[in-house]
Design a protein around this motif. Structure first.
Motif, PDB file in Angstrom:
ATOM      1  N   PHE A  24       0.855  -1.185   0.000  1.00 27.37           N
ATOM      2  CA  PHE A  24       0.000   0.000   0.000  1.00 27.37           C
ATOM      3  C   PHE A  24       0.892   1.236   0.000  1.00 27.37           C
ATOM      4  O   PHE A  24       1.871   1.304   0.753  1.00 27.37           O
ATOM      5  CB  PHE A  24      -0.895  -0.030   1.240  1.00 27.37           C
ATOM      6  CG  PHE A  24      -1.983   0.978   1.236  1.00 27.37           C
ATOM      7  CD1 PHE A  24      -3.132   0.775   0.488  1.00 27.37           C
ATOM      8  CD2 PHE A  24      -1.868   2.137   1.985  1.00 27.37           C
ATOM      9  CE1 PHE A  24      -4.153   1.713   0.490  1.00 27.37           C
ATOM     10  CE2 PHE A  24      -2.889   3.076   1.991  1.00 27.37           C
ATOM     11  CZ  PHE A  24      -4.030   2.871   1.237  1.00 27.37           C
ATOM     12  N   HIS A  80     -11.837  12.808  -0.830  1.00 26.72           N
ATOM     13  CA  HIS A  80     -10.380  12.674  -0.642  1.00 26.72           C
ATOM     14  C   HIS A  80      -9.758  12.447  -2.016  1.00 26.72           C
ATOM     15  O   HIS A  80     -10.287  11.681  -2.824  1.00 26.72           O
ATOM     16  CB  HIS A  80     -10.131  11.470   0.284  1.00 26.72           C
ATOM     17  CG  HIS A  80      -8.700  11.220   0.627  1.00 26.72           C
ATOM     18  ND1 HIS A  80      -7.714  12.176   0.548  1.00 26.72           N
ATOM     19  CD2 HIS A  80      -8.074  10.094   1.091  1.00 26.72           C
ATOM     20  CE1 HIS A  80      -6.558  11.645   0.938  1.00 26.72           C
ATOM     21  NE2 HIS A  80      -6.750  10.389   1.261  1.00 26.72           N
ATOM     22  N   GLU A  82      -6.527  11.343  -2.690  1.00 28.10           N
ATOM     23  CA  GLU A  82      -5.438  10.384  -2.873  1.00 28.10           C
ATOM     24  C   GLU A  82      -5.873   9.375  -3.943  1.00 28.10           C
ATOM     25  O   GLU A  82      -7.039   8.952  -3.978  1.00 28.10           O
ATOM     26  CB  GLU A  82      -5.087   9.671  -1.549  1.00 28.10           C
ATOM     27  CG  GLU A  82      -3.772   8.922  -1.670  1.00 28.10           C
ATOM     28  CD  GLU A  82      -3.176   8.484  -0.339  1.00 28.10           C
ATOM     29  OE1 GLU A  82      -3.795   8.711   0.724  1.00 28.10           O
ATOM     30  OE2 GLU A  82      -2.070   7.896  -0.367  1.00 28.10           O
ATOM     31  N   ASP A  84      -5.856   6.303  -4.510  1.00 28.21           N
ATOM     32  CA  ASP A  84      -6.570   5.046  -4.255  1.00 28.21           C
ATOM     33  C   ASP A  84      -8.083   5.278  -4.244  1.00 28.21           C
ATOM     34  O   ASP A  84      -8.857   4.311  -4.336  1.00 28.21           O
ATOM     35  CB  ASP A  84      -6.099   4.347  -2.971  1.00 28.21           C
ATOM     36  CG  ASP A  84      -6.102   5.235  -1.747  1.00 28.21           C
ATOM     37  OD1 ASP A  84      -5.984   6.464  -1.885  1.00 28.21           O
ATOM     38  OD2 ASP A  84      -6.200   4.690  -0.629  1.00 28.21           O
ATOM     39  N   HIS A  85      -8.506   6.542  -4.180  1.00 29.93           N
ATOM     40  CA  HIS A  85      -9.944   6.869  -4.233  1.00 29.93           C
ATOM     41  C   HIS A  85     -10.296   7.769  -5.411  1.00 29.93           C
ATOM     42  O   HIS A  85     -11.389   7.685  -5.946  1.00 29.93           O
ATOM     43  CB  HIS A  85     -10.384   7.545  -2.935  1.00 29.93           C
ATOM     44  CG  HIS A  85      -9.930   6.795  -1.737  1.00 29.93           C
ATOM     45  ND1 HIS A  85     -10.375   5.526  -1.456  1.00 29.93           N
ATOM     46  CD2 HIS A  85      -9.006   7.091  -0.792  1.00 29.93           C
ATOM     47  CE1 HIS A  85      -9.760   5.080  -0.372  1.00 29.93           C
ATOM     48  NE2 HIS A  85      -8.922   5.997   0.045  1.00 29.93           N
ATOM     49  N   HIS A 146      -6.057  12.427   6.360  1.00 33.06           N
ATOM     50  CA  HIS A 146      -4.670  12.713   6.604  1.00 33.06           C
ATOM     51  C   HIS A 146      -4.037  13.599   5.534  1.00 33.06           C
ATOM     52  O   HIS A 146      -2.823  13.809   5.541  1.00 33.06           O
ATOM     53  CB  HIS A 146      -3.885  11.384   6.689  1.00 33.06           C
ATOM     54  CG  HIS A 146      -3.896  10.629   5.381  1.00 33.06           C
ATOM     55  ND1 HIS A 146      -2.752  10.311   4.706  1.00 33.06           N
ATOM     56  CD2 HIS A 146      -4.896  10.184   4.591  1.00 33.06           C
ATOM     57  CE1 HIS A 146      -3.049   9.670   3.589  1.00 33.06           C
ATOM     58  NE2 HIS A 146      -4.333   9.584   3.497  1.00 33.06           N
ATOM     59  N   ASP A 165     -10.859   8.446   4.649  1.00 31.37           N
ATOM     60  CA  ASP A 165      -9.999   7.399   5.233  1.00 31.37           C
ATOM     61  C   ASP A 165     -10.231   7.185   6.723  1.00 31.37           C
ATOM     62  O   ASP A 165      -9.821   6.154   7.282  1.00 31.37           O
ATOM     63  CB  ASP A 165      -8.521   7.764   5.042  1.00 31.37           C
ATOM     64  CG  ASP A 165      -8.011   7.482   3.637  1.00 31.37           C
ATOM     65  OD1 ASP A 165      -8.672   6.753   2.891  1.00 31.37           O
ATOM     66  OD2 ASP A 165      -6.925   7.996   3.309  1.00 31.37           O
ATOM     67  N   TYR A 194      -2.867   0.602  10.165  1.00 31.21           N
ATOM     68  CA  TYR A 194      -3.264   1.647   9.210  1.00 31.21           C
ATOM     69  C   TYR A 194      -3.174   3.014   9.880  1.00 31.21           C
ATOM     70  O   TYR A 194      -2.599   3.965   9.327  1.00 31.21           O
ATOM     71  CB  TYR A 194      -4.693   1.372   8.718  1.00 31.21           C
ATOM     72  CG  TYR A 194      -5.199   2.376   7.711  1.00 31.21           C
ATOM     73  CD1 TYR A 194      -5.075   2.144   6.352  1.00 31.21           C
ATOM     74  CD2 TYR A 194      -5.778   3.572   8.129  1.00 31.21           C
ATOM     75  CE1 TYR A 194      -5.523   3.075   5.426  1.00 31.21           C
ATOM     76  CE2 TYR A 194      -6.218   4.510   7.216  1.00 31.21           C
ATOM     77  CZ  TYR A 194      -6.089   4.253   5.870  1.00 31.21           C
ATOM     78  OH  TYR A 194      -6.528   5.191   4.962  1.00 31.21           O
ATOM     79  N   THR A 224     -13.501   4.774   3.562  1.00 34.27           N
ATOM     80  CA  THR A 224     -13.037   4.375   2.236  1.00 34.27           C
ATOM     81  C   THR A 224     -12.258   3.060   2.248  1.00 34.27           C
ATOM     82  O   THR A 224     -11.883   2.566   1.180  1.00 34.27           O
ATOM     83  CB  THR A 224     -12.152   5.479   1.626  1.00 34.27           C
ATOM     84  OG1 THR A 224     -11.258   5.940   2.629  1.00 34.27           O
ATOM     85  CG2 THR A 224     -12.980   6.626   1.098  1.00 34.27           C
ATOM     86  N   HIS A 225     -11.966   2.520   3.436  1.00 30.28           N
ATOM     87  CA  HIS A 225     -11.277   1.223   3.531  1.00 30.28           C
ATOM     88  C   HIS A 225     -11.923   0.382   4.637  1.00 30.28           C
ATOM     89  O   HIS A 225     -12.173   0.892   5.738  1.00 30.28           O
ATOM     90  CB  HIS A 225      -9.798   1.403   3.897  1.00 30.28           C
ATOM     91  CG  HIS A 225      -8.992   2.195   2.920  1.00 30.28           C
ATOM     92  ND1 HIS A 225      -8.679   1.738   1.662  1.00 30.28           N
ATOM     93  CD2 HIS A 225      -8.421   3.422   3.021  1.00 30.28           C
ATOM     94  CE1 HIS A 225      -7.938   2.640   1.033  1.00 30.28           C
ATOM     95  NE2 HIS A 225      -7.779   3.675   1.830  1.00 30.28           N
TER      96      HIS A 225
HETATM   97 FE1  FEO Z   1      -5.529   8.577   1.887  1.00 29.30          FE
HETATM   98 FE2  FEO Z   1      -7.047   5.690   1.236  1.00 29.30          FE
HETATM   99  O1  FEO Z   1      -6.247   7.286   0.771  1.00 29.30           O
END
Ligand code: FEO
Length: 398
Positions: A24, A80, A82, A84-85, A146, A165, A194, A224-225
């Motif tokens: 990750f 967000h 980042e 990954d989203h 974050h 997140d 995490y 989101t996770h």
């Molecule tokens: Fe801060 Fe899951 O992206």
């Protein structure tokens, strides 16, 4: 074939599981995979909340197609940025050319920077609302949880928080996404890892976010996770509160490096001394075998820490240096600390590890042990006694 199952009336989980990625953010191991969560609200207007990693865009779109059956998406809410989203935003715009992106000013800058998107964007600020028909969404800014642009979206009919997140965890959603349908035991250690690695530096922003959210009734947290939290809301909010205050449990982490076994012997002696003095939770990590993310997760958990390593080219052993940097970057507060080091011809490790106490404003316990070449009975005893001193400080810690 995907079977849509609403988490509330006309609100659907459309996230995906990533069981392929090894690392990750390209540095954190994923032994249990990770989920990228996205949510679809079908009302008089249709809103998608966040997308997924671009490698899974086709999975996301397949789920959306199965629900919308040709209907268009009106809004994409960007909580967000980042990748990954946000990674599938560009593809989503190609599939749904009229979708309006709902984002705050900081996200708008990133939308432009990442994708060149400057048009058909609706800027929202703290407390702004978006009326979808029956449901209304309200946006709250959560800077530095974050990333600086992070916001959360609150649905105020069913009191659902789409939290970006925050409250997320590593680990896929296996067979279901709702916590009350899952055995959640597997998530707690991974959630702490995490938090420690990704959010851990930002204790004050997390506290600010928790204060803001405390005014809202919340029936579900959709991060989101990881799972959607319904049954475990109090637990996950409590964990975030504890971790962001750097609160700990009673226990000792001993993280060491050893090239030929001598420094490992010192670590064993410290552990024996600590156990003999009554500490039950003693975790020993060999930094050459255990990724530092797992060690950081344990350092977030326990109040005691002992680091040890050989001197290497007049410096700390490289993997301990990496761990020390990880500790410093996260500003971990309020730990009971000591250290030991070894060398063959010129010692530096013990001195450098001792200096960490001052850097972190931690209390240094006892006298750090420095050993030259083989571990003598005297040095073994010094390490054992250091373990005992650590134990006394750990259980008198407040
Ligand atoms: Fe801060 Fe899951 O992206």
């Amino acid at each position: 074939m995907y079977t849509p199952r609403p988490l509330a009336e006309n609100i659907f989980y459309v996230g995906v599981n990533d069981r392929q990625k090894e690392l990750f953010e390209n540095y954190l191991p994923l032994p249990f995979g990770v989920a990228y969560n996205s949510y679809l609200i079908v009302d008089e207007k249709v809103a998608l909340i966040d997308t997924v990693d671009v490698n899974f865009a086709h999975n996301l779109f397949g789920k959306i197609d199965a629900i919308l059956n040709g209907r268009q998406i009106d809004y994409l809410i960007v909580n967000h940025m980042e990748p990954d989203h946000a990674g599938s935003i560009d593809l989503l715009r190609h599939k749904y050319p009229n979708v309006q992106i709902v984002a705050n000013a900081k996200s708008m800058d990133m939308l432009n920077g990442y994708f060149g998107i400057t048009s058909n964007v609706l800027e929202v600020k703290e407390g702004d609302c978006l009326n979808l028909g029956k449901r209304i969404l309200t946006f709250f800014m959560m800077p530095m949880v974050h990333w600086p642009e992070v916001m959360v979206t609150y649905e105020n009919t069913d009191n659902i928080l789409f939290s970006a997140d925050a409250f997320g965890t590593f680990g896929t959603n296996d067979g279901d996404y709702l916590d009350e349908h899952l055995n959640t035991d597997k998530y707690w250690d991974e959630m702490r890892r995490y938090y420690a690695c990704i959010v851990g530096k930002f204790g004050v922003p997390v506290q600010n976010a928790l204060k803001k959210l405390s005014a809202l009734p919340i029936s579900m947290i959709c991060s989101t996770h990881g799972p959607v939290w319904k049954k475990e809301i109090a637990k996950v909010v409590g964990l975030y509160d504890r971790w962001s205050r750097y609160e700990t449990e009673e226990g000792l982490v001993i993280a060491y490096a050893s090239m030929y076994g001598h420094t490992q012997l010192m670590a064993e002696a410290v552990a024996e001394g600590a156990i003999a003095d009554g500490i039950k939770n003693v975790v020993i990590h060999n930094v050459s075998k255990t990724d530092s993310s797992f060690i950081l997760a344990d350092i977030f958990k326990y109040n005691g820490l002992v680091l040890g390593c050989p001197t290497y080219m007049g410096e700390l052993y490289p993997l301990i240096e990496k761990l020390v940097a990880g500790i410093q970057h996260r500003g971990i507060k309020n730990r009971v600390y000591s250290c030991f080091g070894s060398f063959t011809w010129a010692g530096a490790a013990a001195k450098k590890l001792t200096a960490l106490a001052e850097t972190m404003k931690w209390e240094l316990v006892g006298t750090p042990v420095e050993n030259k070449q083989n571990v003598s009975a005297e040095k073994y005893r010094e390490c054992y006694e250091l373990g005992g001193e650590m134990a006394k400080k750990i259980y008198n810690f407040c």
